[in-house]
Motif scaffolding. Sequence first.
Motif, PDB file in Angstrom:
ATOM      1  N   ILE A  36       0.843  -1.197   0.000  1.00  0.00           N
ATOM      2  CA  ILE A  36       0.000   0.000   0.000  1.00  0.00           C
ATOM      3  C   ILE A  36       0.880   1.249   0.000  1.00  0.00           C
ATOM      4  N   GLY A  37       1.964   1.239   0.739  1.00  0.00           N
ATOM      5  CA  GLY A  37       2.894   2.373   0.758  1.00  0.00           C
ATOM      6  C   GLY A  37       3.506   2.631  -0.603  1.00  0.00           C
ATOM      7  N   VAL A  38       3.907   1.574  -1.293  1.00  0.00           N
ATOM      8  CA  VAL A  38       4.474   1.711  -2.638  1.00  0.00           C
ATOM      9  C   VAL A  38       3.424   2.264  -3.590  1.00  0.00           C
ATOM     10  N   GLU A  39       2.200   1.779  -3.471  1.00  0.00           N
ATOM     11  CA  GLU A  39       1.123   2.279  -4.328  1.00  0.00           C
ATOM     12  C   GLU A  39       0.847   3.758  -4.063  1.00  0.00           C
ATOM     13  N   LEU A  40       0.895   4.185  -2.808  1.00  0.00           N
ATOM     14  CA  LEU A  40       0.712   5.596  -2.489  1.00  0.00           C
ATOM     15  C   LEU A  40       1.836   6.447  -3.071  1.00  0.00           C
ATOM     16  N   LEU A  41       3.067   5.952  -3.003  1.00  0.00           N
ATOM     17  CA  LEU A  41       4.201   6.677  -3.598  1.00  0.00           C
ATOM     18  C   LEU A  41       4.037   6.811  -5.104  1.00  0.00           C
ATOM     19  N   CYS A  42       3.587   5.743  -5.757  1.00  0.00           N
ATOM     20  CA  CYS A  42       3.338   5.804  -7.206  1.00  0.00           C
ATOM     21  C   CYS A  42       2.243   6.808  -7.527  1.00  0.00           C
ATOM     22  N   LEU A  43       1.199   6.839  -6.699  1.00  0.00           N
ATOM     23  CA  LEU A  43       0.111   7.790  -6.896  1.00  0.00           C
ATOM     24  C   LEU A  43       0.609   9.222  -6.769  1.00  0.00           C
ATOM     25  N   MET A  44       1.422   9.497  -5.772  1.00  0.00           N
ATOM     26  CA  MET A  44       1.953  10.844  -5.583  1.00  0.00           C
ATOM     27  C   MET A  44       2.883  11.244  -6.719  1.00  0.00           C
ATOM     28  N   ALA A  45       3.729  10.311  -7.172  1.00  0.00           N
ATOM     29  CA  ALA A  45       4.646  10.605  -8.275  1.00  0.00           C
ATOM     30  C   ALA A  45       3.881  10.888  -9.563  1.00  0.00           C
ATOM     31  N   ALA A  46       2.849  10.102  -9.845  1.00  0.00           N
ATOM     32  CA  ALA A  46       2.049  10.320 -11.045  1.00  0.00           C
ATOM     33  C   ALA A  46       1.304  11.651 -10.964  1.00  0.00           C
ATOM     34  N   SER A  47       0.784  11.975  -9.805  1.00  0.00           N
ATOM     35  CA  SER A  47       0.085  13.238  -9.617  1.00  0.00           C
ATOM     36  C   SER A  47       1.028  14.417  -9.827  1.00  0.00           C
ATOM     37  N   ALA A  48       2.217  14.336  -9.269  1.00  0.00           N
ATOM     38  CA  ALA A  48       3.199  15.412  -9.444  1.00  0.00           C
ATOM     39  C   ALA A  48       3.612  15.547 -10.909  1.00  0.00           C
ATOM     40  N   ALA A  49       3.813  14.422 -11.581  1.00  0.00           N
ATOM     41  CA  ALA A  49       4.212  14.463 -12.992  1.00  0.00           C
ATOM     42  C   ALA A  49       3.117  15.109 -13.845  1.00  0.00           C
ATOM     43  N   LEU A  50       1.863  14.779 -13.580  1.00  0.00           N
ATOM     44  CA  LEU A  50       0.763  15.391 -14.325  1.00  0.00           C
ATOM     45  C   LEU A  50       0.657  16.881 -14.050  1.00  0.00           C
ATOM     46  N   ARG A  51       0.848  17.272 -12.813  1.00  0.00           N
ATOM     47  CA  ARG A  51       0.778  18.691 -12.462  1.00  0.00           C
ATOM     48  C   ARG A  51       1.908  19.466 -13.134  1.00  0.00           C
ATOM     49  N   ILE A  52       3.111  18.918 -13.115  1.00  0.00           N
ATOM     50  CA  ILE A  52       4.253  19.584 -13.751  1.00  0.00           C
ATOM     51  C   ILE A  52       4.030  19.688 -15.256  1.00  0.00           C
TER      52      ILE A  52
END
Length: 64
Positions: A36-52
């Motif tokens: 679950i922690g790894v999945e949350l990290l992936c979610l945050m990274a994808a969100s940041a990449a989309l925002r950038i």
Amino acid sequence: MILLHLVLLLGPGGRHHGDNQGASVAGHQTVMLDLIGVELLCLMAASAALRIARTSTPQLNPHH
């Protein structure tokens, strides 16, 4: 996926995908929490990449 793994972790027996290989429940819960922690990290990274990407690309039609 996070929700699915959380439900499986908190569900009856805490078993993942019908796994009956004799793993201890405590060890299994630790692995599930790590997943679950790894999945949350992936979610945050994808969100940041989309925002950038959204803020760095110029608007093609500024009237909308």
